[in-house]
Design a protein around this motif. Structure first.
Motif, PDB file in Angstrom:
ATOM      1  N   LEU A  93     -10.708  14.899  -8.174  1.00 15.69           N
ATOM      2  CA  LEU A  93      -9.303  14.770  -7.779  1.00 15.69           C
ATOM      3  C   LEU A  93      -8.891  13.303  -7.864  1.00 15.69           C
ATOM      4  CD1 LEU A  93      -9.422  17.082  -4.630  1.00 15.69           C
ATOM      5  CD2 LEU A  93      -8.659  17.704  -6.934  1.00 15.69           C
ATOM      6  N   TRP A  94      -7.734  13.044  -8.490  1.00 13.72           N
ATOM      7  CA  TRP A  94      -7.385  11.689  -8.943  1.00 13.72           C
ATOM      8  C   TRP A  94      -5.930  11.344  -8.633  1.00 13.72           C
ATOM      9  CZ3 TRP A  94      -6.624  10.615 -14.823  1.00 13.72           C
ATOM     10  CH2 TRP A  94      -6.829   9.273 -15.135  1.00 13.72           C
ATOM     11  N   HIS A  95      -5.731  10.179  -8.070  1.00 17.98           N
ATOM     12  CA  HIS A  95      -4.402   9.552  -7.990  1.00 17.98           C
ATOM     13  C   HIS A  95      -4.602   8.113  -8.426  1.00 17.98           C
ATOM     14  CE1 HIS A  95      -0.508   8.118  -6.823  1.00 17.98           C
ATOM     15  NE2 HIS A  95      -0.185   9.192  -6.141  1.00 17.98           N
ATOM     16  N   VAL A  96      -3.906   7.695  -9.481  1.00 18.78           N
ATOM     17  CA  VAL A  96      -4.158   6.370 -10.053  1.00 18.78           C
ATOM     18  C   VAL A  96      -3.439   5.246  -9.326  1.00 18.78           C
ATOM     19  CG1 VAL A  96      -4.513   7.362 -12.345  1.00 18.78           C
ATOM     20  CG2 VAL A  96      -2.253   6.455 -11.723  1.00 18.78           C
ATOM     21  N   GLY A  97      -2.423   5.569  -8.484  1.00 17.33           N
ATOM     22  CA  GLY A  97      -1.687   4.503  -7.825  1.00 17.33           C
ATOM     23  C   GLY A  97      -0.946   3.627  -8.813  1.00 17.33           C
ATOM     24  N   ARG A  98      -1.236   2.322  -8.760  1.00 21.70           N
ATOM     25  CA  ARG A  98      -0.489   1.360  -9.584  1.00 21.70           C
ATOM     26  C   ARG A  98      -0.901   1.373 -11.048  1.00 21.70           C
ATOM     27  NH1 ARG A  98      -3.078  -4.535  -7.762  1.00 21.70           N
ATOM     28  NH2 ARG A  98      -5.154  -4.202  -8.679  1.00 21.70           N
ATOM     29  N   ILE A  99      -2.013   2.024 -11.387  1.00 17.34           N
ATOM     30  CA  ILE A  99      -2.494   2.038 -12.777  1.00 17.34           C
ATOM     31  C   ILE A  99      -1.737   3.115 -13.550  1.00 17.34           C
ATOM     32  CG2 ILE A  99      -4.540   2.144 -14.259  1.00 17.34           C
ATOM     33  CD1 ILE A  99      -4.439  -0.226 -12.326  1.00 17.34           C
ATOM     34  N   SER A 100      -0.438   2.898 -13.649  1.00 19.40           N
ATOM     35  CA  SER A 100       0.458   3.855 -14.290  1.00 19.40           C
ATOM     36  C   SER A 100       1.654   3.103 -14.839  1.00 19.40           C
ATOM     37  CB  SER A 100       0.889   4.931 -13.269  1.00 19.40           C
ATOM     38  OG  SER A 100       1.628   5.962 -13.916  1.00 19.40           O
ATOM     39  N   HIS A 101       2.689   3.850 -15.201  1.00 15.01           N
ATOM     40  CA  HIS A 101       3.884   3.264 -15.812  1.00 15.01           C
ATOM     41  C   HIS A 101       5.037   4.228 -15.564  1.00 15.01           C
ATOM     42  CE1 HIS A 101       6.662   2.029 -19.044  1.00 15.01           C
ATOM     43  NE2 HIS A 101       6.082   0.844 -18.914  1.00 15.01           N
ATOM     44  N   PRO A 102       6.273   3.728 -15.441  1.00 12.17           N
ATOM     45  CA  PRO A 102       7.411   4.634 -15.236  1.00 12.17           C
ATOM     46  C   PRO A 102       7.511   5.754 -16.271  1.00 12.17           C
ATOM     47  CG  PRO A 102       8.092   2.385 -14.803  1.00 12.17           C
ATOM     48  CD  PRO A 102       6.678   2.313 -15.337  1.00 12.17           C
TER      49      PRO A 102
ATOM     50  N   ILE B 198       1.632  -5.343  -5.826  1.00 15.40           N
ATOM     51  CA  ILE B 198       0.843  -6.275  -6.631  1.00 15.40           C
ATOM     52  C   ILE B 198       0.480  -5.578  -7.932  1.00 15.40           C
ATOM     53  CG2 ILE B 198      -1.267  -7.661  -6.738  1.00 15.40           C
ATOM     54  CD1 ILE B 198      -1.343  -7.507  -3.658  1.00 15.40           C
ATOM     55  N   PRO B 199       0.928  -6.096  -9.069  1.00 15.64           N
ATOM     56  CA  PRO B 199       0.599  -5.419 -10.331  1.00 15.64           C
ATOM     57  C   PRO B 199      -0.843  -5.699 -10.759  1.00 15.64           C
ATOM     58  CG  PRO B 199       1.827  -7.414 -10.781  1.00 15.64           C
ATOM     59  CD  PRO B 199       1.772  -7.285  -9.271  1.00 15.64           C
ATOM     60  N   ALA B 200      -1.417  -4.764 -11.482  1.00 11.76           N
ATOM     61  CA  ALA B 200      -2.706  -4.995 -12.127  1.00 11.76           C
ATOM     62  C   ALA B 200      -2.456  -5.669 -13.465  1.00 11.76           C
ATOM     63  CB  ALA B 200      -3.437  -3.679 -12.338  1.00 11.76           C
ATOM     64  N   SER B 201      -3.399  -6.469 -13.908  1.00 11.43           N
ATOM     65  CA  SER B 201      -3.293  -7.027 -15.248  1.00 11.43           C
ATOM     66  C   SER B 201      -3.683  -5.945 -16.255  1.00 11.43           C
ATOM     67  CB  SER B 201      -4.208  -8.242 -15.392  1.00 11.43           C
ATOM     68  OG  SER B 201      -5.556  -7.880 -15.165  1.00 11.43           O
ATOM     69  N   GLY B 202      -3.291  -6.132 -17.492  1.00 15.00           N
ATOM     70  CA  GLY B 202      -3.673  -5.159 -18.507  1.00 15.00           C
ATOM     71  C   GLY B 202      -2.535  -4.266 -18.939  1.00 15.00           C
ATOM     72  N   MET B 203      -2.883  -3.159 -19.585  1.00 13.58           N
ATOM     73  CA  MET B 203      -1.905  -2.299 -20.231  1.00 13.58           C
ATOM     74  C   MET B 203      -2.086  -0.847 -19.823  1.00 13.58           C
ATOM     75  SD  MET B 203      -0.417  -4.561 -22.372  1.00 13.58           S
ATOM     76  CE  MET B 203       0.162  -3.895 -23.943  1.00 13.58           C
ATOM     77  N   ALA B 204      -0.970  -0.132 -19.761  1.00 17.82           N
ATOM     78  CA  ALA B 204      -0.979   1.307 -19.499  1.00 17.82           C
ATOM     79  C   ALA B 204      -0.965   2.050 -20.832  1.00 17.82           C
ATOM     80  CB  ALA B 204       0.239   1.696 -18.668  1.00 17.82           C
ATOM     81  N   PHE B 205      -1.600   3.233 -20.852  1.00 25.56           N
ATOM     82  CA  PHE B 205      -1.643   4.071 -22.055  1.00 25.56           C
ATOM     83  C   PHE B 205      -0.676   5.224 -21.868  1.00 25.56           C
ATOM     84  CE2 PHE B 205      -3.904   7.577 -24.454  1.00 25.56           C
ATOM     85  CZ  PHE B 205      -3.520   7.121 -25.699  1.00 25.56           C
ATOM     86  N   ILE B 206       0.421   5.214 -22.630  1.00 27.28           N
ATOM     87  CA  ILE B 206       1.452   6.231 -22.502  1.00 27.28           C
ATOM     88  C   ILE B 206       1.665   6.923 -23.843  1.00 27.28           C
ATOM     89  CG2 ILE B 206       2.601   4.857 -20.714  1.00 27.28           C
ATOM     90  CD1 ILE B 206       4.826   4.302 -22.852  1.00 27.28           C
TER      91      ILE B 206
END
Length: 387
Positions: free
Chosen positions: A101-110, A125-133
């Motif tokens: 069971l998973w909730h990614v929190g901030r590791i996402s994108h609108p 607080i943003p994470a560095s890096g890129m989201a995969f959409i």
């Protein structure tokens, strides 16, 4: 040295046929639209049913929980039905499977969020890096993470409810248990670590506050499943997704002690000895000590995962550092990994270019020993992909 990997093991109400666990592996191959498991996914898991236990790929408990394109969910009826085809296939192959069971929190994108909203997190607080959409053309695209919205205190019951509903749906989908993903820089891990949690309410600050949401989720999921069919995954010293804690020994020692009161099926640890410093790439010297601390503090079944091969796994079990060993990439490329270990046979090499997204290639076309030796036919992958 006896080969402990192939001894049966009692895990809650189940008897595992060996001590080899298939680790959760994100593959981004859920059917579209709707992030629904398909016949191709069912084949993939059934091929690997010789594991003592399969832990499914991370599965979002709500749309808000999604952080990567084409990953499966467990929050719609169609998803439940799709997962039921997977669990039925695994059970027909005499396997056991838990859902992660998973909730990614901030590791996402609108682009992945309901109504284009901001992802949520303990703090803005943003994470560095890129989201995969998936872009408008339906193609995978990497885009920068955004500044997340900090959850309000009165939203915490809603977060817990997402996990509860996901757990209930996993039960309907025929899983044998569930694993709560609290590792690798996703939502629950974000609450645990000081690098991402700067809250000043009852969910931030002292260790017992930062652990509060995790314990509320564990308690709620156990009420749905019964504690003996619930596991939890943690990643002490993990730096993935900008994680880090000021006092990890205190944090994870406390968590291990608190989890004892639930009598869970297991605690699953991402091996802290493989944690590396982001800047220097050096292994964290605290790894062995923190693993021993967890082993000493936690009284239940311990699974360890991270860079294990046959020899390292046998040594880990012989030294009683863990009770079960999870394998990720080795199971990805070797659906019959237990048999290959038994025969000390050569292993297939994983094709990194096919890890995420795509179809049968690099997913269900890795041959078993019997297929290589002409004793079993290869599946008709094109037909599976159409179903």
């Amino acid at each position: 040295m006896s080969n402990l990997l192939f001894e049966p093991y009692t895990l809650g109400p189940y008897t595992l046929k060996n001590r080899m666990v298939m680790a959760p592996l994100t593959r981004s191959r859920a059917g579209q639209p709707g992030n629904i498991p398909t016949a191709l996914n069912a084949l993939y898991y059934a091929q690997r049913a010789s594991a003592g236990l399969i832990i499914s790929e991370a599965t979002q408990v709500s749309q808000q929980a999604q952080g990567y394109a084409w990953t499966p969910g467990i929050h719609t009826l169609d998803q439940v039905i799709g997962w039921r085809s997977v669990t039925d296939a695994v059970h027909r192959a005499n396997g056991l499977i838990f859902m992660q069971l998973w909730h990614v929190g901030r590791i996402s994108h609108p682009a992945l969020q309901p109504d284009g909203q901001l992802p949520v997190a303990p703090s803005a607080i943003p994470a560095s890096g890129m989201a995969f959409i998936a872009n408008e053309r339906g193609e995978g695209e990497m885009v920068p993470f955004v500044i997340p919205r900090a959850l309000a205190t009165d939203e915490m019951p809603y977060i817990v409810k997402q996990y509860t509903q996901g757990a209930s749906n996993a039960l309907k989908a025929g899983f044998d248990g569930v694993e709560i993903h609290a590792a690798n820089g996703y939502l629950l891990d974000q609450f645990l670590n000081t690098s991402s949690n700067r809250r000043t309410d009852e969910y931030g600050g002292p260790v017992e506050n930062r652990v509060r949401l995790l314990m509320e989720v564990v308690d709620a999921v156990c009420k749905t499943w019964g504690a003996q069919r619930v596991g939890i995954r943690l990643s002490p010293l993990g730096t993935f997704n900008d994680m880090g804690d000021d006092h990890p020994e205190e944090l994870f020692g406390y968590i291990a002690e608190q989890l004892n009161r639930f009598n869970l099926a297991y605690l699953h640890i991402v091996e802290p000895e493989i944690a590396r410093d982001i800047a220097t790439k050096a292994y964290d010297p605290r790894g062995r000590a923190i693993m021993k601390l967890i082993r000493d503090n936690y009284r239940g079944t311990l699974i360890v995962c991270g860079g294990f091969d046959h020899a390292k796994a046998m040594a880990c079990l012989a030294e009683k550092r863990a009770d079960l060993v999870a394998f990720g990439r080795l199971f990805l490329a070797n659906p019959d990994l237990p048999e290959r270990f038994r025969q000390t046979a050569e292993l297939n090499r994983p094709d990194e270019s096919t890890y995420y997204g795509g179809g049968a290639k690099g997913y269900v076309d890795y041959p078993t020993l019997k297929q290589l030796r002409g004793k079993e036919p290869m599946p008709l992958f094109n037909e599976v992909e159409k179903s």
